[in-house]
Design an enzyme around this catalytic site. Structure first.
Site, PDB file in Angstrom:
ATOM      1  N   GLY A   1     -17.939   8.654 -16.762  1.00 54.09           N
ATOM      2  CA  GLY A   1     -17.374   9.474 -17.726  1.00 54.09           C
ATOM      3  C   GLY A   1     -18.369  10.210 -18.501  1.00 54.09           C
ATOM      4  O   GLY A   1     -19.015   9.821 -19.321  1.00 54.09           O
TER       5      GLY A   1
ATOM      6  N   VAL B   1     -13.620   7.953  -9.840  1.00 53.77           N
ATOM      7  CA  VAL B   1     -13.511   6.382  -9.568  1.00 53.77           C
ATOM      8  C   VAL B   1     -12.219   5.767  -9.253  1.00 53.77           C
ATOM      9  O   VAL B   1     -11.067   6.278  -9.962  1.00 53.77           O
ATOM     10  CB  VAL B   1     -14.057   5.628 -11.047  1.00 53.77           C
ATOM     11  CG1 VAL B   1     -14.129   4.115 -10.827  1.00 53.77           C
ATOM     12  CG2 VAL B   1     -15.624   6.243 -10.970  1.00 53.77           C
TER      13      VAL B   1
ATOM     14  N   GLU C   1      -3.902  22.564 -36.074  1.00 58.27           N
ATOM     15  CA  GLU C   1      -4.783  23.753 -35.821  1.00 58.27           C
ATOM     16  C   GLU C   1      -4.240  24.476 -35.004  1.00 58.27           C
ATOM     17  O   GLU C   1      -4.388  26.080 -34.882  1.00 58.27           O
ATOM     18  CB  GLU C   1      -6.159  23.332 -35.029  1.00 58.27           C
ATOM     19  CG  GLU C   1      -6.901  22.732 -36.208  1.00 58.27           C
ATOM     20  CD  GLU C   1      -7.972  21.825 -35.624  1.00 58.27           C
ATOM     21  OE1 GLU C   1      -8.027  21.274 -34.748  1.00 58.27           O
ATOM     22  OE2 GLU C   1      -9.086  21.882 -36.400  1.00 58.27           O
TER      23      GLU C   1
ATOM     24  N   ALA D   1     -14.607  12.648 -31.626  1.00 53.78           N
ATOM     25  CA  ALA D   1     -15.888  12.473 -31.160  1.00 53.78           C
ATOM     26  C   ALA D   1     -16.837  11.833 -31.951  1.00 53.78           C
ATOM     27  O   ALA D   1     -17.718  11.053 -31.230  1.00 53.78           O
ATOM     28  CB  ALA D   1     -16.340  14.183 -31.012  1.00 53.78           C
TER      29      ALA D   1
END
Lengths: 420, 420
Positions: free
Chosen positions: A9, A77, A169, A314
């Site tokens: 990832g 994977v 948003e 994040a």
């Protein structure tokens, strides 16, 4: 012999880990099924035609161009052999590891109503964004051709399900698109008559923000023409529209911003999971009885000091990547392990409209234009590379001054039968 | 009553016509099955990761934002009723016209070998470019994972069929990609060992250019590591590679730049066609016995003063659009018709590498860096709007100074079974 770290990832957690983990006698392999790292916090701007796809996505291997110790592989994977320490890729390749880090993220989820997905696409990958972009733009295009007023109204009703930052948003930009950007371009329809619904099952929008900011955001959205519907859940979702409680609202464009489900990584390594499929990890982010396997980012179920779940954002992913780098380094140098992972919450940010945002730093709360500037500068700062920063700044400057969006493309083929 | 002009196709011809045709009592409807006008001369740069999709494509309706007399419709034309003067759209809509202009362009064609298409995609629409981009990048990604040297060699062999400007331009950028942009980013393969073949059945590359320029381009390509194979046609094309005459070359990535076939517009109106499906038109670009129907651009078979076919390039399409605007205006004002359409050839341009080009203006011939600058400035000049000009200039500046390309995304889903 070289210590082989395999990171599955290339999101925020995986990238941060690889950046921090620079050691002699250590090689890193990053495996991702996409060739790019995606700056997810701005993905909603691709979905709403403000930014181009390439402005917020970079080839993972380009990020590590100068790092000869980092190998990047494009592959999917399909499983992990924890005994032989092998990661299996689709197509038959097996990649050996000494330490494995699973950072495979999450997808949007429908709380057991997977049949809604074709009608209410979510927003996680770049293709999700271009799918939503196509549907948004196609709705206006079809309305321009439609002669039946009822059908036209359904085409010009846009529903966003879920009023966290992403939902808020998107509602804000769609309102701007309908009321400003597109208004001069259609001859048969009045785009300002478009209905934009933001539907939230909970009692208020932006639930993780302070109540005052949440109320401010709701007032701002209302002034932009967004109908905010809180307190009742969506009970059905079809090609024709959505049901909010008992009320059916004809709405041909629906966007899902409500729930996520972790990737299957926990299953590969036999880790215990929570309800959203996240691997329950040890205080050092390893998997129970597998000290050589870490799970980080949206795939891990990690608790804060207060016993809350670390949010899937994040900064949290980056902190975990950074922490795992410290743990691996300490092990290699045979130093004592760092203390348990501790999440530090920096704050919550969300834009509302073209020049308004809310920021909740806990003690400090900001709203309006000043918050928008801080939001914008912070996001430009966190983009990768000068090139992207210039491109995004240019796109925003353009949208802000002219009201025109520069990435209004309808691409991809459509699977739904009714599309033009 | 208002005179209704319907233009099918928002390419260079259709756009120019609509721009020039501004008259009282005249309404224009532009129908296109895509929402964007595409700047095709730079499409190869999207296919080769230099430019982003949104940098060379603009919503047609945005171009005519200020023109209330122009209506833009997104729709696929399926036929024309020349008696009732109706254009039929897929989905059942019928658009009435007084004057019809067909400007529907061309697609790449395989000279009767349509079975080659899955293995050798051509380059006409935006999705073609992203398909080629994905295949180019995937070939390097797969080679990085591949352990068999022979299979790896096939993955690292790129063949471009057809050495007109598009073929030459793609070969040049792919060579740059392999020898400069990607070279630091792979650990298992040496991207500089990639073979790039440019295959041309005719005796030389860039056949419409002066021999000296064609030879210069061939030398330049050779110095960049492109193998130029002229004089023998491709005789087969499979998933594994191509056959040039009797020789089989393993090559997993093949790009078609050899032939085009006009759209079906001629069939809709019963016009006589040439071998490539182009409608044979009258000297005023109308269809025989249908003075109310014009065919322009790549869909029309038009002769130059010397009896040659007018080439399928942007300036030719624009000149035809401009001419038809004059004819329609003269008719509406009941003035005498302008003289027959006369094509004025401005010159031939092609880039070879990152800072080299050839320009053939007939008497004046230029090559090298100076030609590249003229080529670049001319293309930036012809882009639509300040925003695109700034974005393309920034992308080129970046690629030129750093060697890095800013749109290296693998997107879309793959249909070929072997793709990752």
């Amino acid at each position: 012999m070289e210590h082989r770290v395999v990171i599955v990832g290339g999101g925020f957690a995986g990238l941060q880990l690889a950046k921090d983990l620079k050691c002699p006698n250590l090689s890193i392999t990053i495996i991702d099924r996409r060739n790019h790292h995606l700056f997810q916090p701005l993905l909603y701007q691709v979905a709403t035609t403000v930014l181009a796809t390439s402005e917020i996505a970079w080839p993972i291997r380009a990020v590590f161009r100068g790092r000869k110790d980092v190998t990047t592989l494009l592959g999917e994977v399909v499983g992990v052999d924890v005994e032989k320490r092998l990661v299996s890729l689709k197509g038959g390749h097996a990649i050996p590891y000494d330490t494995l880090v699973l950072a495979t993220g999450a997808r949007h989820a429908y709380f057991g109503r997977d049949e809604w997905e074709p009608f209410a696409p979510g927003l996680k990958a770049l293709e999700d964004a271009t799918t939503i972009r196509r549907r948004l733009l196609l709705a206006f295009e079809k309305a321009e051709l439609e002669t039946d007023p009822q059908a036209r109204a359904g085409l010009l009703t846009f529903s966003i399900i879920g009023a966290g930052p992403t939902g808020v948003e998107m509602a804000g930009i769609i309102a701007e698109l309908a009321r400003r950007t597109l208004v001069e371009e259609f001859r048969n329809i009045d785009t300002t008559s478009a209905r934009i619904l933001l539907v939230e099952a909970g009692p208020r929008i932006l639930p993780v923000f302070h109540l005052a900011l949440s109320q401010y955001a709701e007032r701002s959205l209302a002034s932009m023409g967004v109908e905010v519907r809180t307190g009742r859940p969506v009970t059905d979702c079809t090609e024709e529209g959505i049901s909010i409680g008992d009320e059916f609202v004809p709405s041909r464009t629906v966007i899902w911003a409500a729930g996520v489900q972790a990737s299957k990584a926990a299953v590969w390594v036999g880790a215990e999971t929570d309800r959203a499929g996240r691997a329950i990890v040890q205080p050092d982010l390893t998997v129970f009885e597998h000290p050589d396997i870490f799970v980080v980012g949206d795939t891990a179920s990690v608790k804060t000091g207060e016993g809350m779940l670390v949010p899937g954002i994040a900064p949290a992913a980056k902190q975990q990547g950074k922490y795992v780098a410290q743990v691996i380094k300490a092990r290699l140098k045979q130093r004592s392990a760092p203390p348990a992972f501790k999440y530090r919450h920096l704050g919550n940010l969300a834009t509302i409209g073209p020049s308004s945002a809310v920021i909740d730093f806990g003690r400090l709360r900001l709203k309006g234009t000043i918050a928008w500037w801080i939001w914008g500068l912070a996001h430009i700062y966190f983009l990768i590379g000068t090139r992207s920063r210039m491109a995004v700044a240019l796109s925003w400057l353009w949208a802000f001054t002219s009201g025109h969006h520069s990435a209004r493309l309808i691409t991809q083929k459509e699977t739904l039968k009714d599309e033009v």
